[in-house]
Motif scaffolding. Structure first.
Motif, PDB file in Angstrom:
ATOM      1  N   UNK A 283       5.775  -2.904 -12.702  1.00 48.79           N
ATOM      2  CA  UNK A 283       5.789  -1.922 -11.620  1.00 48.79           C
ATOM      3  C   UNK A 283       5.363  -2.618 -10.331  1.00 48.79           C
ATOM      4  N   UNK A 284       6.285  -2.681  -9.372  1.00 44.09           N
ATOM      5  CA  UNK A 284       6.026  -3.428  -8.142  1.00 44.09           C
ATOM      6  C   UNK A 284       6.301  -2.592  -6.894  1.00 44.09           C
ATOM      7  N   UNK A 285       6.327  -1.284  -7.055  1.00 42.38           N
ATOM      8  CA  UNK A 285       6.564  -0.412  -5.912  1.00 42.38           C
ATOM      9  C   UNK A 285       5.286  -0.146  -5.130  1.00 42.38           C
ATOM     10  N   UNK A 286       5.413   0.630  -4.084  1.00 38.45           N
ATOM     11  CA  UNK A 286       4.250   1.030  -3.305  1.00 38.45           C
ATOM     12  C   UNK A 286       4.549   2.349  -2.605  1.00 38.45           C
ATOM     13  N   UNK A 287       3.523   2.891  -1.987  1.00 36.69           N
ATOM     14  CA  UNK A 287       3.668   4.192  -1.342  1.00 36.69           C
ATOM     15  C   UNK A 287       4.675   4.115  -0.197  1.00 36.69           C
ATOM     16  N   UNK A 288       5.395   5.232   0.047  1.00 36.33           N
ATOM     17  CA  UNK A 288       6.386   5.231   1.129  1.00 36.33           C
ATOM     18  C   UNK A 288       5.783   4.874   2.490  1.00 36.33           C
ATOM     19  N   UNK A 289       4.520   5.235   2.700  1.00 36.89           N
ATOM     20  CA  UNK A 289       3.880   4.949   3.990  1.00 36.89           C
ATOM     21  C   UNK A 289       3.329   3.527   4.060  1.00 36.89           C
ATOM     22  N   UNK A 290       3.524   2.745   2.996  1.00 34.03           N
ATOM     23  CA  UNK A 290       3.006   1.380   2.974  1.00 34.03           C
ATOM     24  C   UNK A 290       1.722   1.297   2.175  1.00 34.03           C
ATOM     25  N   UNK A 291       1.314   0.094   1.859  1.00 31.23           N
ATOM     26  CA  UNK A 291       0.128  -0.111   1.037  1.00 31.23           C
ATOM     27  C   UNK A 291      -0.985  -0.748   1.863  1.00 31.23           C
ATOM     28  N   UNK A 292      -2.223  -0.239   1.756  1.00 32.16           N
ATOM     29  CA  UNK A 292      -3.326  -0.801   2.537  1.00 32.16           C
ATOM     30  C   UNK A 292      -3.566  -2.286   2.266  1.00 32.16           C
ATOM     31  N   UNK A 293      -3.392  -2.724   1.007  1.00 27.97           N
ATOM     32  CA  UNK A 293      -3.618  -4.135   0.700  1.00 27.97           C
ATOM     33  C   UNK A 293      -2.512  -5.009   1.282  1.00 27.97           C
ATOM     34  N   UNK A 294      -1.294  -4.495   1.316  1.00 26.69           N
ATOM     35  CA  UNK A 294      -0.208  -5.243   1.953  1.00 26.69           C
ATOM     36  C   UNK A 294      -0.502  -5.419   3.439  1.00 26.69           C
ATOM     37  N   UNK A 295      -0.965  -4.340   4.069  1.00 27.22           N
ATOM     38  CA  UNK A 295      -1.314  -4.426   5.494  1.00 27.22           C
ATOM     39  C   UNK A 295      -2.479  -5.381   5.711  1.00 27.22           C
ATOM     40  N   UNK A 296      -3.455  -5.324   4.832  1.00 27.10           N
ATOM     41  CA  UNK A 296      -4.629  -6.188   4.946  1.00 27.10           C
ATOM     42  C   UNK A 296      -4.233  -7.662   4.867  1.00 27.10           C
ATOM     43  N   UNK A 297      -3.232  -7.961   4.026  1.00 26.72           N
ATOM     44  CA  UNK A 297      -2.787  -9.348   3.838  1.00 26.72           C
ATOM     45  C   UNK A 297      -1.598  -9.719   4.724  1.00 26.72           C
ATOM     46  N   UNK A 298      -1.188  -8.772   5.564  1.00 21.62           N
ATOM     47  CA  UNK A 298      -0.100  -9.019   6.517  1.00 21.62           C
ATOM     48  C   UNK A 298       1.204  -9.400   5.822  1.00 21.62           C
ATOM     49  N   UNK A 299       1.518  -8.677   4.731  1.00 23.91           N
ATOM     50  CA  UNK A 299       2.808  -8.843   4.063  1.00 23.91           C
ATOM     51  C   UNK A 299       3.453  -7.468   3.951  1.00 23.91           C
ATOM     52  N   UNK A 300       4.766  -7.457   3.736  1.00 24.14           N
ATOM     53  CA  UNK A 300       5.478  -6.183   3.690  1.00 24.14           C
ATOM     54  C   UNK A 300       5.222  -5.421   2.401  1.00 24.14           C
ATOM     55  N   UNK A 301       5.080  -6.150   1.301  1.00 24.27           N
ATOM     56  CA  UNK A 301       4.930  -5.512  -0.006  1.00 24.27           C
ATOM     57  C   UNK A 301       3.699  -6.053  -0.718  1.00 24.27           C
ATOM     58  N   UNK A 302       2.950  -5.148  -1.317  1.00 22.85           N
ATOM     59  CA  UNK A 302       1.742  -5.546  -2.030  1.00 22.85           C
ATOM     60  C   UNK A 302       2.043  -6.593  -3.104  1.00 22.85           C
ATOM     61  N   UNK A 303       3.152  -6.436  -3.822  1.00 16.22           N
ATOM     62  CA  UNK A 303       3.492  -7.362  -4.910  1.00 16.22           C
ATOM     63  C   UNK A 303       3.644  -8.793  -4.427  1.00 16.22           C
ATOM     64  N   UNK A 304       3.913  -8.973  -3.126  1.00 16.35           N
ATOM     65  CA  UNK A 304       4.141 -10.315  -2.578  1.00 16.35           C
ATOM     66  C   UNK A 304       2.903 -10.895  -1.898  1.00 16.35           C
TER      67      UNK A 304
END
Length: 279
Positions: free
Chosen positions: A27-48
């Motif tokens: 499972x590599x999806x995320x919330x439609x509004x984006x993921x806080x950890x993705x934003x924290x790490x400055x990437x588009x998707x948390x899985x990346x």
């Protein structure tokens, strides 16, 4: 062994030396509004999110692909092509790797493909943020699986605190112990489908064990809240209500219950991976 793709068959239908390999759904999806950890790490998707030179998705995929129990992998996300582009070519183009677009509901998306040619039985579900997944954890999980229709990997609190006394997890408390999830879910055959359908109804309460058990009636809820029932018995009774066999698989490895949900988790996972890779 060649993976078996007959969607009507499960591991229990085969002689012990001819059992099919498992399909692993990541499972590599995320919330439609984006993921806080993705934003924290400055990437588009948390899985990346990269950790020590590899994305979390790549770490999970490599652990699965190296396991002798796994025959096929499916990455499920809202933007599977973007995630595929973020993988190393040897993984992205691997013969046993598929990418499937999910809808907004995790459990509904899983329910739609399990038992099909995309994800033949038996099925293991895990998550892309399970970055500490190893062959040893997978070995322990599969070796403890004894044909349960649904099995859930967990770590007991004393195991976690002995290794990481400051680690903060969500604990499900029962008679005899408290447990944190390891993001490993075995769906053995078609009997597991009602459990996945049920999960879609309670998905928003997945970290509130008492709300989940409330769906199985006041008696089981009371016993869970009063801690007069063990985790194994509670799962067995919940499973019986859905005419299936359900059990926890208690893993003796603390790292199995450490995923990346917040910055503190990322720091801890990074430290653990750096220590592993120095050894």
């Amino acid at each position: 062994m060649t993976p078996v793709s007959d969607s009507n068959m499960s591991a229990g239908d085969f002689p012990s030396d001819q059992k099919p390999l498992w399909t692993a759904i990541i499972l590599a999806g995320q919330r439609p509004e984006g993921d806080p950890m993705a934003a924290y790490c400055n990437v588009q998707y948390k899985a990346l999110i990269p950790i020590n030179g590899q994305t979390m998705l790549e770490r999970v995929a490599r652990a699965l692909i190296a396991s002798p129990y796994i025959g096929r992998m499916v990455v499920m996300a809202q933007s599977p092509e973007d995630l595929k582009a973020g993988l190393s070519p040897d993984l992205a183009e691997h013969d046993g790797f598929a990418f499937v677009e999910s809808n907004d509901g995790i459990a509904t998306s899983i329910h739609d493909i399990i038992g099909s040619d995309i994800a033949p039985w038996p099925v293991l579900v895990t998550t892309a943020d399970n970055a500490l997944l190893t062959g040893e954890i997978l070995d322990r999980f599969f070796q403890a699986h004894s044909g349960q229709d649904v099995a859930v990997g967990v770590v007991e609190r004393q195991t976690m605190l002995a290794a990481y006394p400051d680690a903060r997890r969500t604990w499900l408390k029962f008679r005899g112990g408290a447990y944190s999830g390891a993001n490993l879910f075995a769906l053995h055959n078609a009997a597991a489908k009602p459990a996945v359908a049920f999960w879609s109804a309670v998905e928003k309460d997945r970290k509130k064990g008492w709300k989940i058990f409330a769906h199985f009636g006041p008696w089981l809820l009371l016993r869970a809240l009063s801690r007069t029932i063990g985790f194994k018995d509670a799962m067995a009774q919940a499973g019986a209500r859905m005419s299936l066999r359900a059990e926890p698989i208690i893993l003796p490895i603390a790292e199995a219950a450490i995923d990346v949900d917040k910055p503190d988790d990322l720091e801890l996972v990074t430290e653990i991976l750096e220590r592993r890779e120095r050894q």
